[in-house]
Design a protein around this motif. Structure first.
Motif, short mmCIF file in Angstrom:
data_model
loop_
_atom_site.label_atom_id
_atom_site.label_comp_id
_atom_site.label_asym_id
_atom_site.label_seq_id
_atom_site.Cartn_x
_atom_site.Cartn_y
_atom_site.Cartn_z
N THR A 100 0.81 -1.22 0.00
CA THR A 100 0.00 0.00 0.00
C THR A 100 0.84 1.27 0.00
O THR A 100 0.46 2.26 -0.62
N VAL A 101 1.99 1.26 0.67
CA VAL A 101 2.82 2.48 0.71
C VAL A 101 3.44 2.77 -0.66
O VAL A 101 3.25 3.87 -1.19
N PRO A 102 4.16 1.82 -1.28
CA PRO A 102 4.68 2.12 -2.61
C PRO A 102 3.59 2.46 -3.63
O PRO A 102 3.74 3.39 -4.42
N LYS A 103 2.47 1.73 -3.58
CA LYS A 103 1.38 2.01 -4.53
C LYS A 103 0.83 3.42 -4.33
O LYS A 103 0.59 4.14 -5.29
N GLY A 104 0.62 3.80 -3.08
CA GLY A 104 0.10 5.13 -2.79
C GLY A 104 1.06 6.22 -3.25
O GLY A 104 0.64 7.23 -3.82
N LEU A 105 2.34 6.01 -3.03
CA LEU A 105 3.33 7.00 -3.46
C LEU A 105 3.40 7.09 -4.98
O LEU A 105 3.45 8.18 -5.55
N LEU A 106 3.42 5.94 -5.64
CA LEU A 106 3.50 5.95 -7.10
C LEU A 106 2.27 6.60 -7.72
O LEU A 106 2.37 7.26 -8.76
N ALA A 107 1.13 6.45 -7.09
CA ALA A 107 -0.09 7.03 -7.62
C ALA A 107 -0.19 8.53 -7.39
O ALA A 107 -0.77 9.24 -8.21
N HIS A 108 0.39 9.05 -6.30
CA HIS A 108 0.13 10.43 -5.93
C HIS A 108 1.35 11.33 -5.78
O HIS A 108 1.21 12.55 -5.64
N SER A 109 2.54 10.78 -5.79
CA SER A 109 3.73 11.60 -5.55
C SER A 109 4.04 12.51 -6.73
O SER A 109 3.80 12.18 -7.88
N MET A 110 4.60 13.66 -6.41
CA MET A 110 5.00 14.64 -7.42
C MET A 110 6.49 14.52 -7.74
O MET A 110 7.04 15.37 -8.43
#
Length: 159
Positions: free
Chosen positions: A142-152
């Motif tokens: 969930t952490v890598p997925k969330g970052l990949l989806a929303h990080s700038m």
């Protein structure tokens, strides 16, 4: 109109992230004591050392666990988090300073992906580094997925 290398996505411009700058000035890495997070910290430390950048070790205390449902559990969980942070500072001081890596430790509470992005945004970090999922069969938790989806900014997932 063809996009050029100087065109910056609106979200990245708002976040203050500079796409295509020369070199790395700071690297945010999520650490929680797990083997994948320690691998990520080691990889990020090497990058920070080579680039003469600041390594920001971020421990996010996940307040969604059952330990936080009662005052006694919360006190125990907070005490455990403080003990981990003390150990992290001691270990980082021993290994990182010895190799000339500039570093700091940041403690946050909440959702790890959101907190890592928030710290990276505040520091205008060049990338976020996290370890792979601890679950079997999947690289992205969930952490890598969330970052990949929303990080700038770039996200590096270390096995």
């Amino acid at each position: 109109m063809t996009p050029t290398i100087t065109d910056v996505p609106e979200e990245a411009a708002k976040a203050g992230f500079e796409i295509g700058k020369d070199g790395v000035s700071s690297v945010v890495v999520g650490v929680d004591g797990s083997p994948p997070s320690l691998n990520a910290a080691a990889w990020a430390a090497g990058l920070a050392r080579r680039e003469n950048a600041t390594l920001v070790l971020v421990y996010v205390e996940p307040v969604t666990s059952a330990a936080y449902w009662t005052p006694l559990g919360m006190a125990s969980a907070t005490e455990a988090a403080q003990a981990y942070l003390a150990e992290l500072r001691e270990t980082a001081g021993h290994y990182l300073s010895e190799h000339g890596v500039h570093w700091e430790v940041v403690h946050q509470r909440g959702d790890p992906a959101t907190a890592l992005e928030s710290v990276a945004d505040e520091l205008k970090a060049d990338c976020i580094v996290v370890g792979k999922s601890r679950r079997r069969g999947g690289l992205l938790g969930t952490v890598p997925k969330g970052l990949l989806a929303h990080s700038m900014r770039p996200v590096v997932v270390v096995p």
